[in-house]
Design an enzyme around this catalytic site. Sequence first.
Site, short mmCIF file in Angstrom:
data_model
loop_
_atom_site.label_atom_id
_atom_site.label_comp_id
_atom_site.label_asym_id
_atom_site.label_seq_id
_atom_site.Cartn_x
_atom_site.Cartn_y
_atom_site.Cartn_z
N GLU A 22 0.85 -1.20 0.00
CA GLU A 22 0.00 0.00 0.00
C GLU A 22 0.87 1.23 0.00
OE1 GLU A 22 -2.96 0.27 3.07
OE2 GLU A 22 -3.35 -1.88 2.99
N LYS A 80 2.31 4.45 1.53
CA LYS A 80 2.50 4.92 2.91
C LYS A 80 2.28 6.42 2.90
CE LYS A 80 5.74 4.72 6.74
NZ LYS A 80 5.24 5.93 7.35
N ARG A 92 -1.96 9.14 12.26
CA ARG A 92 -2.89 8.04 12.36
C ARG A 92 -4.11 8.45 13.17
NH1 ARG A 92 -0.46 2.13 13.26
NH2 ARG A 92 -2.29 0.92 12.69
N ARG A 141 -2.98 7.82 17.72
CA ARG A 141 -2.24 6.61 17.99
C ARG A 141 -1.85 6.52 19.46
NH1 ARG A 141 3.66 5.22 15.77
NH2 ARG A 141 4.11 4.25 17.75
N LYS A 147 7.17 -1.53 7.08
CA LYS A 147 7.22 -0.23 6.41
C LYS A 147 8.54 -0.12 5.67
CE LYS A 147 8.70 1.84 10.78
NZ LYS A 147 8.35 2.66 11.91
P1 ATP Z 1 5.47 3.35 13.90
O1 ATP Z 1 4.06 3.78 13.64
O2 ATP Z 1 5.86 2.14 13.13
O3 ATP Z 1 5.84 3.32 15.34
P2 ATP Z 1 6.28 5.96 13.14
O4 ATP Z 1 5.26 6.59 13.97
O5 ATP Z 1 7.64 6.56 13.11
O6 ATP Z 1 6.45 4.43 13.38
P3 ATP Z 1 6.27 5.47 10.45
O7 ATP Z 1 7.64 4.94 10.58
O8 ATP Z 1 6.11 6.63 9.57
O9 ATP Z 1 5.63 5.92 11.76
O10 ATP Z 1 5.35 4.24 9.91
C1 ATP Z 1 4.16 3.69 10.37
C2 ATP Z 1 2.96 4.61 10.25
O11 ATP Z 1 2.62 4.86 8.89
C3 ATP Z 1 1.65 4.06 10.78
O12 ATP Z 1 1.57 4.15 12.17
C4 ATP Z 1 0.60 4.91 10.09
O13 ATP Z 1 0.35 6.06 10.85
C5 ATP Z 1 1.27 5.34 8.81
N1 ATP Z 1 0.66 4.84 7.55
C6 ATP Z 1 0.60 5.56 6.41
N2 ATP Z 1 0.02 4.86 5.43
C7 ATP Z 1 -0.34 3.67 5.94
C8 ATP Z 1 -0.98 2.51 5.40
N3 ATP Z 1 -1.38 2.43 4.13
N4 ATP Z 1 -1.14 1.44 6.23
C9 ATP Z 1 -0.72 1.49 7.53
N5 ATP Z 1 -0.12 2.56 8.09
C10 ATP Z 1 0.08 3.64 7.31
#
Ligand code: ATP
Length: 558
Positions: A249, A251, A256, A271, A424
């Site tokens: 998908e 990103k 969130r 979150r 991711k």
């Molecule tokens: P994490 O949420 O893994 O702790 P982080 O807050 O630093 O890490 P990222 O590393 O940017 O966030 O990656 C995960 C986040 O990406 C998810 O928590 C969600 O908010 C976001 N996201 C964006 N697109 C999607 C998608 N298609 N499916 C799931 N999550 C997504």
Amino acid sequence: MRYEEFAQVYEKLSNVSGKIEKAEILASFLKELKARGKPEWIYLLRGGVVPEYDSREFGVSRQLALKALAKAYGIKQEKVIESFTKIGDIGLIAEELAGKRKQTGLTSTRLEAGKVFETLRKIFIITGKGSVDRKLALIAELLSHATEKEAKYLMRTLLADLRIGVAGGILVDALTKAFQDDEEGKRKIQEAYDLANDFALVFSALTRGNGSLEGIRMKPGVPVNPLLAVKADNIEDAFSICGKPAAFEYKYDGFRLMAHKFEGKIVLFTRRLEEVSKQFPDVVAAVKNYVAGESFILDCEAVGYDVKTGKPRPFEAVSQRIHRKHNIEKLVKDLPVVLHVFDIIYYNGKSLIDEPFKERRKLIEKIIREKEKVINVSVLKIIDNEKEAEKFYQRALDAGEEGVMIKSLEGRYQQGRKVGYMAKLKPEVKDLDLVIVGAEYGTGKRAGWLTSYYVACRSGDKFLEVGKVSSGLKEKKEEGTSYEEITHLLKKIVTSEEKHVVRVQPKIVVSVTYQNIQKSPEYSSKYALRFPRITHYRPDRNARDITSLHDIEQAAKR
Ligand code: ATP
């Protein structure tokens, strides 16, 4: 049960640093609490009086705390402020003052844990006119009965600074140790906590009747901990985490949001389980109008977009919407967001947490009526080979998204961060500053513009190529640095031209992100950037200041 017993546990916990020791101390205390206390008193062990999903605070400022000390111990406020300037820790000052009072023989009735809990709850709940004075009176009343250690931890609790190092995970370990001491027990307790976000509920279920956690169910309106992603180093790694085929998908770079619907109401949580429904009336309306169902919990990413161009804006641009409580309507207009829905974990009375991802996805596709710039289902492709995955990844970057998420088709909604469910993949954050040494003309819509650039690093006074980059610039100049603009700049410094390729003087510097760096015979540096993307044109830099070959070698090693 006396509050003194809590104070003793706090003291013991603050004297050990290991998680195992802390869990052991807590486990034996929890057994006591089971026998002689109330389940909700467990909140005190993490410095609270309400479930963890409730993000409100005591609302006791440092100033109010110092005032309360002066009042409780009958001393001048200036004196308390003076010791604060010296000691810098209100807990320690309270301890000292309570000790002095003891010497004068003024200690009175003992403090019961129940009384402390109820009073703290009152302090927590009071708001509005006169609330500061009422809080002050309640704190002073508690302090007037407190022993030294009790006074110290009361003040630390009120200031949200308990300093005993009890994170949620340690309390889960302690509950396991105390009541269901095996792997299976730990898994169940963690899962129950992830659903409830309420230690009292879990503690109470574990210690009543047969100790079954079955009764703890997901309920719209109560925030749940989200499924988190594991970082993948590359596409192969992503497949090994999530299996093959997997769902890829886009990103999205936003924030969130979990959207809950129940009893006709829509409630949004971040979150970190903070409720933000008031800040996002636009998202509430989108969910209300475009998602079918009586009750549900959707997992989504809200992403800002530029009002003029419609293109996504980075998270930083809209992040202020999360915490601003005023002028909401103006913010909705100036910083609009679109909601990308990517999962569902509850629907019409039923938890979907154990359903495979592919089934949950089918459901969101069915119940969401997509509306441009308002709400849509995340872009997804089921992929079973590296080549196609690379293409999809590049497509996501070209669309201006942050990278890709990879999901196991069969995976349940596993809360927390575990291998096997979601990964991711995004380019390295560190940009390289590189100079353009050549370029190629584009085709179709981009004909007449130089749209792919050979970029180079520096080695002494030579420039060595590290790859070709064609994404990141804009189609229109209103949106930022455009292909057209760079074409103009490059045309002035062309040194040779052959078919559709030009060589140019090394003058134009750009910042470039990438996924990783590989050894490659194709370019003169012997390295190649994978999935490069231009993030900025750097008119402020000249070719002398760019990334060196040595830096590239180091980055490749990493
Ligand atoms: P994490 O949420 O893994 O702790 P982080 O807050 O630093 O890490 P990222 O590393 O940017 O966030 O990656 C995960 C986040 O990406 C998810 O928590 C969600 O908010 C976001 N996201 C964006 N697109 C999607 C998608 N298609 N499916 C799931 N999550 C997504």
